[in-house]
Write a protein that holds these residues in place. Structure first.
Motif, mmCIF file in Angstrom:
data_model
loop_
_atom_site.group_PDB
_atom_site.id
_atom_site.type_symbol
_atom_site.label_atom_id
_atom_site.label_comp_id
_atom_site.label_asym_id
_atom_site.label_seq_id
_atom_site.Cartn_x
_atom_site.Cartn_y
_atom_site.Cartn_z
ATOM 1 N N ALA A 118 -3.820 -49.868 -15.932
ATOM 2 C CA ALA A 118 -3.536 -50.632 -14.726
ATOM 3 C C ALA A 118 -2.047 -50.724 -14.422
ATOM 4 O O ALA A 118 -1.635 -51.493 -13.554
ATOM 5 N N SER A 181 -10.374 -44.229 -11.186
ATOM 6 C CA SER A 181 -9.969 -45.365 -10.357
ATOM 7 C C SER A 181 -9.457 -44.890 -9.005
ATOM 8 O O SER A 181 -9.799 -45.458 -7.959
ATOM 9 N N SER A 185 -11.282 -45.670 -5.349
ATOM 10 C CA SER A 185 -10.620 -46.426 -4.289
ATOM 11 C C SER A 185 -10.507 -45.601 -3.010
ATOM 12 O O SER A 185 -10.577 -46.149 -1.901
ATOM 13 N N ALA A 328 -5.589 -48.919 -5.264
ATOM 14 C CA ALA A 328 -5.778 -49.713 -6.487
ATOM 15 C C ALA A 328 -7.091 -49.271 -7.133
ATOM 16 O O ALA A 328 -7.214 -48.135 -7.573
ATOM 17 N N SER A 329 -8.075 -50.148 -7.149
ATOM 18 C CA SER A 329 -9.422 -49.782 -7.596
ATOM 19 C C SER A 329 -10.407 -50.453 -6.665
ATOM 20 O O SER A 329 -10.036 -51.319 -5.857
ATOM 21 N N HIS A 331 -12.354 -52.631 -7.337
ATOM 22 C CA HIS A 331 -12.559 -54.021 -7.737
ATOM 23 C C HIS A 331 -11.410 -54.931 -7.314
ATOM 24 O O HIS A 331 -11.502 -56.149 -7.492
ATOM 25 N N HIS A 332 -10.349 -54.379 -6.778
ATOM 26 C CA HIS A 332 -9.255 -55.194 -6.272
ATOM 27 C C HIS A 332 -9.575 -55.664 -4.849
ATOM 28 O O HIS A 332 -10.315 -55.007 -4.123
ATOM 29 N N SER A 335 -8.136 -52.477 -1.696
ATOM 30 C CA SER A 335 -8.225 -51.238 -2.463
ATOM 31 C C SER A 335 -7.326 -50.150 -1.915
ATOM 32 O O SER A 335 -6.868 -49.284 -2.661
ATOM 33 N N GLY A 353 -10.672 -53.185 2.061
ATOM 34 C CA GLY A 353 -11.283 -53.621 0.821
ATOM 35 C C GLY A 353 -12.784 -53.542 0.901
ATOM 36 O O GLY A 353 -13.362 -53.508 2.001
ATOM 37 N N ALA A 370 -2.325 -60.197 -2.978
ATOM 38 C CA ALA A 370 -3.102 -58.977 -3.217
ATOM 39 C C ALA A 370 -2.205 -57.747 -3.274
ATOM 40 O O ALA A 370 -2.484 -56.802 -4.019
ATOM 41 N N VAL A 373 -0.424 -56.111 -6.698
ATOM 42 C CA VAL A 373 -0.963 -55.145 -7.650
ATOM 43 C C VAL A 373 -0.122 -53.882 -7.690
ATOM 44 O O VAL A 373 -0.045 -53.196 -8.717
#
Length: 455
Positions: A118, A181, A185, A328-329, A331-332, A335, A353, A370, A373
């Motif tokens: 990450a 990842s 995304s 990101a991924s 799950h963020h 994304s 997202g 957000a 990240v």
């Protein structure tokens, strides 16, 4: 928006009207079109130009549906559908017809993504493309085998693979954590939903429409904007509709039989029509009481909901930044992030997202957090967004199917139910979920309605 187009005189065989308890006259017309997005406007234009009287009923105070150019943060921003491409034949034909031009979104100078632990990676567009290339190629490797002809998205090997989710397909591919990842995304940006809830068919049908080339599919999805905005585009079509477009007109019920339909509005008014074209998205069709009830595919799909459940948010940050994109991924909260407008004292970013519930897209503080990240040097000074999931007239962003929905339901969703016809990007063959698909469906239903009225 003011309308000056005339309402056609009703045919003698269908001109009768009656008074009812509240003193209103029940109007009569050949066709009522419910919804003034691309599908509804194109259908109304074609029907009107074929000599049929048409009334378009739109609950919003504007035309455009899930496309909406709104001036915010000092710019004309697309709060809904944005990008078009010349490989999308129906939208490109309309672009040509109305003299609309395109402008390219900025080419990125920098790229950010997350490493295996990450940690933030920084590189170039070429670096990121190399990272995702293998995964992207494998995800859609069999697109042309599964859907040999993009205009027939339910024919081919897809009938045996439609039960798979996009996540299952990714899990079949051997990728390291960093590449996985990044690939996940990237797809969140396309399907606007958690990947385990999206049918693999959504990815394969768009890849098939782009000839099986993943870079072209990505370019077609998120690169070229319409000069003058989508609202200018839909206004041009609306001005070409030889009929009446009535804004702030909310349909509450449709009663139909073998010969006609009565459409009821929230203010108590009613219209009688020989045909009705409904353009509401699957998730929102239950906001209208239809009697007899809608076909099974509509009821089932509405109950299940389609997969899309994400968001799009415009973000104004302080300072002139190098043009960049970031992943990101899935799950963020956000994304996908990329630059769209770069000015001397600020930069406008657009983010996507998978879950609209993960973040308050109207909150500067939550959006600023957000972005941390990737970078801790961004100062958010404004946000602009419309939550299409919370909008009762849409209740989703753009069409992405759940596993099995495409091959199980699409052909039935396209079928008329007596005098009721259905249009919208949810019922398109080629670029389902896109503006191109909405136009395709509007053209299709106008042709079918016109043919049925001629018999």
């Amino acid at each position: 928006m003011a309308r000056s187009s005339p309402v056609f005189e009703q045919p003698k065989s269908f001109r009768a009207s009656r008074r009812w308890g509240r003193g209103y006259t029940v109007e009569t017309t050949d066709v009522v079109v419910i919804g003034a997005g691309f599908a509804g406007l194109v259908a109304a234009r074609e029907l009107g130009r074929s000599g049929h009287s048409v009334i378009v009923l739109e609950a919003r105070d504007r035309v455009g549906g899930r496309t909406w150019t709104n001036h915010a943060l000092g710019h004309d921003l697309e709060l809904g559908g944005t990008w078009v491409h010349w490989v999308q034949p129906h939208v490109w034909s309309e672009m040509t017809r109305y003299g609309r031009e395109i402008v390219r979104s900025p080419m990125a100078e920098e790229a950010y993504w997350l490493g295996a632990g990450a940690e933030v990676r920084k590189g170039t567009l070429a670096d990121f493309t190399a990272l995702i290339d293998e995964g992207q190629r494998q995800i859609i490797a069999d697109a042309l085998a599964m859907i040999p002809r993009a205009v027939d998205p339910t024919v081919g090997g897809i009938t045996e693979r439609d039960q798979l989710s996009l996540q299952q397909r990714l899990d079949e591919i051997a990728l390291d954590d960093e590449a996985r990842s990044a690939n996940e995304s990237v797809w969140v940006g396309h399907v606007n939903a958690p990947l385990n809830e999206v049918g693999l068919s959504s990815a394969l049908r768009w890849a098939s429409a782009a000839g099986g080339h993943w870079p072209l599919m990505h370019e077609a999805s998120a690169t070229y904007r319409v000069v003058g905005g989508m609202s200018g585009f839909t206004a041009a079509i609306a001005a070409d509709v030889p009929g009446d477009i009535r804004l702030n007109s909310t349909v509450t019920a449709v009663e139909h039989d073998a010969t006609c339909a009565v459409v009821s509005l929230s203010d108590g008014r009613q219209l009688r029509a020989q045909r009705v074209v409904m353009t509401l998205p699957i998730n929102a069709v239950d906001t209208i009481k239809v009697t007899p009830v809608l076909p099974d595919a509509w009821v089932r799909s509405n109950r299940e909901r389609v997969a899309s459940q994400g968001f799009k948010v415009w973000i104004k940050v302080r300072g002139r930044l190098p043009r960049f994109f970031a992943y990101a991924s899935q799950h963020h909260a956000i994304s996908v992030l990329k630059s769209e407008f770069v000015e001397d004292d600020h930069t406008i970013l657009v983010g996507f997202g998978a879950d609209h519930r993960a973040i308050d897209i109207t909150s500067v503080e939550q959006v600023n957090a957000a972005l941390g990240v990737w970078r801790d040097d961004l100062e958010v000074i404004g946000v602009a967004a419309h939550d299409w999931m919370k909008d009762p007239l849409s209740q989703n962003t753009w069409m992405t199917h759940r596993p099995s929905q495409l091959t199980r339901d699409l052909s039935e969703l396209q079928q008329a139910d007596g005098v009721l016809h259905f249009a919208g990007c949810d019922t398109a063959d080629l670029w389902g979920g896109f503006i191109d698909g909405a136009i395709e469906s509007g053209l299709r239903e106008a042709r079918l309605v016109s043919a049925s009225l001629a018999t």
